[in-house]
Design an enzyme around this catalytic site. Structure first.
Site, PDB file in Angstrom:
ATOM      1  CB  SER A 245      -8.028   3.620   3.150  1.00 52.30           C
ATOM      2  OG  SER A 245      -7.166   2.980   4.075  1.00 52.30           O
TER       3      SER A 245
ATOM      4  CB  SER B 149      -8.230   0.828   6.057  1.00 50.62           C
ATOM      5  OG  SER B 149      -8.915   2.057   6.077  1.00 50.62           O
TER       6      SER B 149
ATOM      7  CE  LYS C 154      -3.885   2.024   2.598  1.00 49.63           C
ATOM      8  NZ  LYS C 154      -4.738   1.893   3.803  1.00 49.63           N
TER       9      LYS C 154
END
Lengths: 481, 490
Positions: free
Chosen positions: A158, A182, A83
């Site tokens: 997210s 997330s 990420k």
């Protein structure tokens, strides 16, 4: 070479076997994985950018170790996505923000160092909500991610890119981050496994901070076993993160095979307020599987659940308002041009550099910490947080694990909730309690809706009992169907 | 800006000032407070930096134990109570040389509280309360001048970013600028003694702000205070406070009000100037630092640090009086700095004569160092060498007068006293036989004085002693001469 077809089906185990049997080299696999990922990526926008040089260099090092007959590491040759809120030395790390569009970190996050040491091959950096703020991945400065299951729908957020890449097969496993759900929510939306460890289990050093007391690095994989292996690699005390715990790391892979008979499972009634929803039903079907395996299931109560969303959005925004202060245009960030004064430079840089959601949270957080409001908001929220943590402590006196939905609904359409931030915040209701309490939690696929959308079942256990959680998830994964 | 008409001393005497000082002290650790970068001074800009002190995304602080221990020592030396659990807290504000956008400081749970320091002012001893001591990191430096494009750009040097500081906040117990001066002097002395800071004001290792208000004498309520910043030398501190006290008195006398504000001292004009309110209208939005655990200080840790505490100036003063029989004043002078006190003790030890050692250190040595503008650490005569010289006097091998000459030679050449004595044959004559010969010679040459002495004019003895000394070219032991002369003259 037919490797391309196999890429989306690779597991950590199959890669290890392929390498050891010399069916392919790490370099060959990496080239093929990069080619496949770059070709497939436009369908989802899961990756923001690739890092072929770093990937191939990691692969070469694995091949050299294999040639010398050395152990190439637990993740040897495994294509991993990271990420883009986790810093990577020499590889652009943007937090999906215009603010860091050109930022190249001079150091690796501890978790990334662990990946390197285990022989993992980082293919690239995944898209996410800007600074990990969001539940749909629509808050990225570089465009939304599409759900590989249905491109009209969001992948969740997210860590939408990390979940989508694994679901799409452009990475075998990925690192995400979880502040209020997330990792679990996008894993649920994309039909993959997502695990968030106990707060302090995995070092946060190098994780771009959103809300420090809630931020966790988490893992995404296509099965529970790969999830356990990836966690094994990144878990442990790190001197550079004072909040990381000096608790010994057990052998998670070995823990998978223990039985679950007699395990006590709690269903918190506050998480099943809508038992007739498709999501609830799929989760309850999953609970039936666990019952069949000999788990004892009982209903319990976690009375402070209803205050969690409010408390969470006060604490996380307060911390965010401070954590995002460093993006001021002075050093490594985007800087607005042509400002007359220092104050203008700050205002213009932050006004142009941050997206709407970041600005909303910075303003909320600034407000709740300001003189005269601190006690009413921030301090009150911390007290609620203590009560929520106590709910978990009480529950875990009675049961070994909790089962709950991850999200009240499956993946929604792009744009559907974008104009209603309150609705978006409320959708985090089932995930943020664990974040506030710091307990480990994960999402395991438990079926699909009538519309074909994946749904995840959430498992939560005591602090540092990732092994028990993985064991339950593994038993469930093997016995559902 | 026009200056106020300052009130005369008679008016001033009707008022009393209430002053509290906030002193920032740089701790003498080798590495920074939240990372391992060195704290060295004067390196090229932005070289002693890392992701943590640069505030890079993802970097996390780790509290330096050495900094905590130095802060604990300061707390102990200032008689504070150390909290078993204190907390780091973020102090949020924007400034270009503050890379994280916040300082990691302490707020409502500081490291230590409720202390005091004793200050001698106007001949009397007073306790000034210490409200609190807390830890924090320093910011970097903004460089507004010295570059070809300084008119358009400010440069930032982050070498200082993350340097450990303690802030020592006093109670509003200080009443005069002299007392403030003495307070800061005492603070500096103690902190240097325990080795937690060099307290070098020129290098910014000791920085001082003051909260000042005035009230009519006899009033118990506080007046409105102003915060005066930039008091970065002892001289400025006194000047700024005197100016500010006068300014406030004159405002009140003319029926105006003192407004609560931050004022900056301008050393060029000797005045304090109000800063635009916008610049200090800060809401720092303190909250507990989530990246660091609460700072827990166990009894065991605290006692281990306490055991490492050196002797404090007040303790040392008392011991010098008790052990060496020094006068209060001498003990005060000799304990002014740790270096001086250690120098003196070494001289006392080597010479075996503490009083003589004290006289030499405060007298001839101090004069010589003053003349050269040198510190005790730069003395050309070592404590061992001076001790040897004093020992030679005490044992009667040389006279005090000879010693003064020898000392001058030691200063000039760095030679030892004994080497000079032997090379120049400067031995003092104490041998009775030798002295008697000299005395007999003098008595023969001065029959009139002998007569006078014997007829009762005993004060003539001094003259005769002087003649013997002269005959010996200064090398005779005066005490012995005195004694022998008396015996001879009956």
């Amino acid at each position: 070479m037919t490797l391309a077809l196999e890429i989306p089906k690779l597991t950590i185990g199959s890669i290890r076997e392929g390498l050891l049997k010399r069916r392919f080299s790490a370099t060959e696999l990496t080239r093929e994985a990069l080619r496949f990922a770059e070709a497939e990526n436009p369908k989802t926008n899961a990756y923001l950018h690739f890092c072929p040089e770093r990937a191939l260099s990691a692969a070469r090092s694995v091949d050299e170790k294999l040639a010398r007959g050395e152990d190439p590491g637990l993740l040897a040759g495994v294509p991993v996505a990271v990420k883009d809120v986790i810093v990577t030395k020499g590889v652009r790390t943007t937090a999906a923000s215009k603010m860091l569009a050109d930022y190249i970190p001079p150091y690796d996050a501890t978790a990334v160092e662990c990946l390197d040491a285990a022989g993992a091959v980082i293919l690239g950096k995944t898209n996410c909500d800007e600074f990990a703020m969001g539940s749909s991945n629509e808050n990225s400065a570089f465009g939304p991610v599409r759900n590989p299951v249905d491109p009209e729908r969001v992948p969740g957020g997210s860590s939408g890119g990390s979940a989508a890449a694994v679901a799409q097969g452009t990475a075998v496993v990925s690192l995400g981050s979880d502040t209020g759900g997330s990792v679990r929510q996008p894993a649920s939306f994309c039909g993959v496994v997502g695990l968030t460890p106990t707060y302090g289990r995995v070092s946060r050093y190098g994780l771009i901070a959103f809300a420090s007391s809630l931020d966790h690095i988490g893992v995404v994989a296509r099965n529970v076993s790969d999830t356990a292996t990836l966690l094994q690699v990144i878990a442990g005390r790190d001197e550079r993160d004072s909040t990381s715990a000096a608790v010994p790391v057990p052998d998670y892979m070995a823990a998978l095979n223990g039985g679950v008979r007699g395990m006590k499972i709690g269903l918190p009634r506050e998480y099943f307020k809508d038992p007739d929803s498709e999501t609830s039903k799929l989760v309850l079907d999953g609970v039936e599987v666990l019952k069949r395996l000999g788990c004892e299931v009982r209903e319990i109560s976690m009375p402070h659940t209803e205050y969690a969303v409010a408390a969470y959005y006060i604490i996380c925004t307060a911390e965010a308002s401070s954590n995002l202060a460093r993006y001021d245009g002075v050093r490594y960030t985007f800087r607005s041009r042509d400002s007359e004064t220092l104050a203008d430079m700050y205002r213009n840089t932050r006004g142009e550099g941050f997206g709407a959601e970041c600005k909303r949270r910075i303003m909320l957080g600034t407000y709740v910490l300001s003189a005269g409001y601190y006690d009413a908001y921030y301090l009150k929220a911390q007290k609620v947080r203590t009560l929520i943590a106590r709910d978990f402590t009480e529950a875990f006196r009675e049961v070994d694990a909790l089962i709950a939905p991850v999200s009240p609904f499956p993946a929604f359409k792009l744009g559907e909730k974008l104009d209603d931030p309150m609705q978006m915040y409320l959708s985090d209701i089932y995930t943020i309690t664990a974040s506030l309490a710091g307990v480990p939690c994960m999402s395991v696929p438990c079926g699909v809706t009538s519309g074909g959308l994946p749904v995840g079942m959430q498992i939560l256990t005591r602090h540092f009992d990732e092994a028990g959680m993985l064991r339950l998830a593994y038993a469930f994964e093997r016995n559902r169907a | 800006m026009s200056s106020h008409v300052l009130p005369d001393t008679e008016v001033l005497a009707r008022y009393e000032a209430v002053i509290g000082l906030e002193v920032h002290v740089q701790l003498a650790t080798r590495s920074k407070i939240y990372c391992a970068c060195p704290t060295s001074f004067g390196d090229p800009p932005n070289t002693n930096v890392c992701p943590v002190c640069l505030g890079l995304p993802g970097a996390l602080p780790v509290l330096n134990r050495a900094a905590v221990e130095m802060a604990m020592k300061a707390a102990m030396a200032l008689n504070c109570r150390i909290r078993p659990v204190s907390r780091l807290a973020r102090k949020n504000y924007f400034y270009p040389d503050l890379p994280k956008g916040y300082q990691i400081s302490q707020y409502d749970e500081p490291l230590a509280e409720h202390g005091y320091i004793e200050v001698t002012s106007g001949g009397s001893r007073r306790r000034i309360g210490i409200t609190r001591i807390h830890l924090e990191d320093d910011a970097g430096k903004s460089l507004h001048e010295g570059f070809s494009d300084s008119s358009r750009y400010t440069y930032v040097d982050l070498n200082r970013s993350g340097t450990p500081l303690i802030e020592i906040v006093s109670e509003p117990d200080i009443r005069t600028s002299e007392e403030a001066y003495e307070y800061l002097t005492a603070l500096k002395q103690v902190l240097q003694y325990i080795g937690v800071s060099t307290c070098d004001m020129e290098k910014g290792h000791l920085r001082c702000d003051a909260n000042v208000s005035v009230r009519p004498r006899g009033e118990t309520k506080f007046g409105t205070k102003a915060e005066v910043k930039n008091l970065n030398s002892f001289r400025f501190l006194k000047q700024a406070l005197d100016y500010e006290i006068s300014r406030q008195v004159s405002l009140i006398e003319s029926g105006e009000e003192v407004i609560q504000e931050t004022r900056l001292y301008d050393p060029d004009t000797g005045e304090t100037v109000g800063m635009r309110s916008k610049e200090h209208a800060h809401d720092y939005r303190y909250f507990p630092e989530p990246d660091l655990l609460p700072l827990t200080i166990s009894d065991e840790w605290r006692e281990r640090v306490r055991a490492e505490m050196p002797e404090l100036p007040a303790q040392k003063r008392a011991r010098f009086i008790e052990t060496y029989g020094l006068r209060e004043y001498d003990a005060q002078v000799l304990t002014a700095t740790r270096e001086l006190s250690e120098y003196f003790e070494r001289v006392a030890e080597v010479s075996g004569d503490a009083r003589a050692a004290a006289n030499w250190v405060m007298g001839d040595l101090a004069a010589a160092l003053n003349a050269e503008g040198k510190e005790i650490s730069e003395s050309p005569v070592s404590a061992e060498q001076l001790g040897e010289l004093v020992a030679l006097i005490s044992k009667g091998e040389i006279s005090g007068k000879m010693a003064k000459d020898i000392f001058q030679k030691m200063l000039a050449t760095g030679e030892s006293a004994r080497a000079i004595v032997e090379r120049e044959g400067l031995r003092q004559i104490s041998d009775t036989g030798e002295l008697e010969a000299l005395i007999n010679q003098v008595l023969e040459q001065h029959p009139r004085q002998v007569e006078q002495y014997r007829s009762g004019k005993t004060q003539v003895l001094g003259y005769l002693v002087g003649q013997v000394m002269k005959a010996s070219r200064g090398q005779a032991n005066p005490a012995a001469v005195n004694k022998l002369l008396r015996a001879k003259l009956g």
